[in-house]
Scaffold this active site. Structure first.
Site, PDB file in Angstrom:
ATOM      1  N   TYR B 101      29.215  -1.752 -25.228  1.00 35.44           N
ATOM      2  CA  TYR B 101      28.747  -0.813 -23.865  1.00 35.44           C
ATOM      3  C   TYR B 101      29.214  -0.970 -22.916  1.00 35.44           C
ATOM      4  O   TYR B 101      29.343  -2.710 -22.579  1.00 35.44           O
ATOM      5  CB  TYR B 101      26.916  -1.399 -24.067  1.00 35.44           C
ATOM      6  CG  TYR B 101      26.504  -0.466 -22.828  1.00 35.44           C
ATOM      7  CD1 TYR B 101      25.939   0.590 -23.383  1.00 35.44           C
ATOM      8  CD2 TYR B 101      26.067  -1.561 -21.924  1.00 35.44           C
ATOM      9  CE1 TYR B 101      25.304   1.200 -21.903  1.00 35.44           C
ATOM     10  CE2 TYR B 101      25.758  -0.732 -20.778  1.00 35.44           C
ATOM     11  CZ  TYR B 101      25.407   0.545 -20.835  1.00 35.44           C
ATOM     12  OH  TYR B 101      24.793   0.911 -19.252  1.00 35.44           O
ATOM     13  N   GLU B 189      29.291   4.476 -17.396  1.00 37.23           N
ATOM     14  CA  GLU B 189      29.032   4.039 -18.232  1.00 37.23           C
ATOM     15  C   GLU B 189      29.849   4.955 -19.176  1.00 37.23           C
ATOM     16  O   GLU B 189      29.617   5.338 -19.293  1.00 37.23           O
ATOM     17  CB  GLU B 189      27.417   4.861 -18.509  1.00 37.23           C
ATOM     18  CG  GLU B 189      26.554   3.079 -19.977  1.00 37.23           C
ATOM     19  CD  GLU B 189      25.641   4.135 -19.744  1.00 37.23           C
ATOM     20  OE1 GLU B 189      24.219   3.717 -19.986  1.00 37.23           O
ATOM     21  OE2 GLU B 189      25.097   5.202 -20.319  1.00 37.23           O
TER      22      GLU B 189
END
Lengths: 294, 386
Positions: B101, B189
């Site tokens: 992530y 993101e």
């Protein structure tokens, strides 16, 4: 007394030659603010209703002794205008302009902190600051505020600030200074900055705080009040029923990932001993009670 | 404004980040044609401005063209948390060895940019933050200094990415930060950022939110404005330049100033009503803006009453009252209106409105009283309908 600005504050208006700058700059002068200069690189040497215009803030400071600047420049130019003001030598910068990109705000906030630690920035996207009877910088209607004390006001919202000033005036309660810190994600001056200054100001006996959803500034303020404030505080937080993920008018007014809700903010404030009203009127009534007990 | 995944990937690709070849499709036939050009296997991915696509059945692996036809048919039109899928992204499938992530966003408390990196990718980062916060390596970047490579390397090491992923991750994180700053993003993101079986670090998903205030320096963002999720009312209000958020109640709300508008919505709820919207007409409140606002509210079929809440500051109450009277002359209103007018020259303003008061145009002295009246009128309207 007042905080941040008073009758000795000498203000240069960046954008005085534009329609908004001229309108509010001259209104501020009519109120009694020392409006000493304007800037516009293409109109240096001219004047706006008698107020001299200089090429930049540095020239204006040198010629007039300006100590504060008020920015009415359109959003794309605000970043450079802030830096120009700091480099020009003022100690207080008020940016009224709405719509400044968040990255610009984050950059000039940190640049000022590093290179101009003595300079205070207020805004952007704020109504400005008024110390009633002494100095009014920005777009607040001066006559809705009663001069004197004992209440200091700090708010993220313009109209709710006016509402608060007006309701206190109707009840015969004056205000030392009313600071609109603005509704953007990176405000130059925070609740805590203002609470700290009000705590130190002998004429301010109580503080009214108006917050709204988004971010965690109200929670941080609550911790400060709990640990450092001796003066009573009343508060209101707008946006109790705002849906998550939606920007409610202000760029910073958004509940995201379950964070920044009005309920959490009100709870934090209550735990810090703040009297929290469920609507602006109730917060005003709470302040009336606080003042009666002073 | 929020970007769809495929728009986010194209945004990232513009800064050099590796993404998989893919095409957007609006129909099953387009999806099949795209898969034929790309070559199977492919992923069929719903494009919506909300999370939880996988759980809702909006992301499917398609081994064959028949699979593509079946999955695209199921996903197009699917309702994911109130968002109906109108387009799918068809992308060459990747061999995933590991999932990470990575993101950048503004930390409003620290007033610096916050980078988050974790070896626990492919799941919701909020869950990782709750259950295993140590698995997220955070850095705070001063916008004046920016992010240099040495800091990025330390960050990647702190996150515990395996040796095989280090070089690729350092490159991509540098580009991610550049896209975040140069692109004026509120959020960038990548979840997951993957290590492939053959050792490449690769962008497998993209979530990008851009700053509405930055469009003046990004001409290309105009196209994203057209793909925002807005209901009909929000679209109409947006076209008029009004700050509007649709809600699901029956009291239409108009106020001047964002704070007062939020507060008005709150007060309507507090007295037992349910607001149909948030609408901030700004400080000026002149006839043009008021007429535009009334039109938007009037076209909302669920509105049963309208609450106009104005505080006069620099704009005086008498000017506001004249604006309201003029706006009412231009727009034929279907629901009763309650006005609360306070502040500068409020008495003069109220006198102007007095001459126009009727059952369908009422006035109240305070915000609470006006809210109660508007809610009572809305309830009566609902009753009459039932």
């Amino acid at each position: 007394m007042s905080i941040f600005v008073d009758e000795t504050t000498r203000v240069v208006y960046q954008g005085l030659t534009g329609s908004q700058g001229r309108y509010y700059g001259l209104l501020n002068r009519d109120y009694g603010t020392q409006v000493v200069a304007g800037t516009n690189p293409r109109k240096a040497g001219t004047d706006v209703d008698g107020v001299p215009v200089f090429a930049n803030v540095g020239d204006a400071v040198e010629a007039t002794g300006a100590t504060a600047s008020c920015i009415f420049i359109p959003a794309p130019g605000v970043h450079d205008a802030v830096i120009e003001a700091a480099e020009g030598g003022v100690e207080f910068i008020v940016a009224i302009t709405e719509g400044v990109p968040a990255h610009d705000e984050a950059r000039f906030y940190n640049l000022l902190k590093r290179d101009f630690p003595g300079v205070r920035m207020l805004g952007p996207n704020c109504p400005g600051i008024i110390s009633p009877g002494r100095c009014n910088i920005g777009i607040t209607a001066g006559h809705i505020a009663l001069a004197g004390g004992p209440v200091g006001i700090v708010s993220r919202s313009g109209t709710l600030t006016y509402q608060a000033l007006y309701e206190l005036k109707e009840k015969g309660i004056g205000c030392t200074t009313c600071v609109g810190i603005g509704g953007d994600p990176v405000p130059g001056t925070t609740f805590i900055d203002c609470l700290e200054a009000f705590e130190a100001d002998p004429d301010t006996k109580a503080v009214m705080m108006i917050g709204e959803i988004g971010g965690s500034a109200e929670e941080a303020a609550a911790a400060f009040i709990r640990d450092h404030m001796t003066k009573p505080v009343s508060a209101y937080v707008a946006g109790v029923t705002a849906p998550p993920g939606k920007k409610m008018g202000h760029a910073g007014a958004i509940v995201s990932g379950g964070k920044g809700t009005a309920d959490a903010k009100m709870e934090a404030l209550r735990e810090a001993g703040v009297k929290v009203g469920l609507n602006p009127t109730e917060a005003g009534e709470l302040m009336v009670e606080i003042v009666a007990e002073l | 404004m929020d970007l769809f995944e495929y728009q986010g990937k194209q945004f990232f690709a513009g800064y050099g980040m590796p993404i998989s070849p893919g095409e957007v499709a609006f129909t099953v036939d387009e999806a099949v044609a795209a898969a034929e050009r790309l070559g199977t296997p492919v992923m069929v991915k719903a494009q919506v401005h909300t999370g939880g696509r996988g759980k809702a059945g909006g992301v499917k692996f398609a081994e064959t063209i028949d699979d593509v036809r079946e999955h695209a048919g199921n996903i197009l039109g699917l309702d994911i948390s109130g968002h109906v899928v109108g387009r799918v992204w068809i992308e060459q499938a990747s061999d995933i060895a590991e999932e990470y992530y990575a993101s950048f966003t503004l930390d409003r408390s620290a007033k610096k940019h916050l980078g988050m990196l974790s070896v626990e990718g492919g799941v919701e980062i909020e869950a990782v933050a709750d259950e295993n916060p140590d698995a997220i390596a955070k850095i705070w970047v001063d916008p004046v200094d920016g992010l240099d490579e040495a800091t990025t390397r330390d960050w990647v090491a702190a996150a515990g990415l395996p040796e095989a992923a280090v070089e690729g991750a350092v490159d991509i994180l540098g580009m991610l930060y550049e896209s975040y700053v140069d692109g004026d993003a509120d959020l960038v993101e990548i979840n997951p950022l993957i290590l492939t079986e053959d050792g490449r670090v690769h962008v497998l998903d993209a979530k990008v939110t851009l700053d509405d205030n930055s469009v003046f320096r990004h001409e290309s963002y105009a196209e994203f404005d057209g793909t925002q999720t807005r209901d009909e009312r929000e679209t109409a209000a947006h076209a008029k330049g009004l700050q509007y958020v649709g809600l699901d109640g029956s009291v239409g709300v108009i106020a001047n100033g964002a704070g007062l508008a939020m507060s008005t919505v709150d007060v309507v709820n507090q007295v037992g009503g349910s607001p149909a919207n948030f609408l901030d007409i700004g400080g000026g409140a002149n006839a043009d803006v008021m007429a535009g606002a009334l039109e938007v509210i009037n076209n909302d079929p669920s509105v049963r009453s309208i609450f106009i809440n104005i505080f006069g500051g620099i704009t005086r109450g008498d000017e506001v009252a004249n604006g309201i009277v003029e706006a009412l002359r231009r727009v034929a209103i279907g629901s009763p209106i309650v006005i609360r007018l306070d502040g500068t020259n409020a008495d003069e303003g109220r006198r102007i409105l007095d001459a126009h008061l009727s059952e369908s145009l009422q006035m109240a002295p305070t915000m609470l009283e006006a809210a109660r009246m508007a809610v009572a009128l809305a309830d009566a309207g609902e009753g009459a309908e039932a």
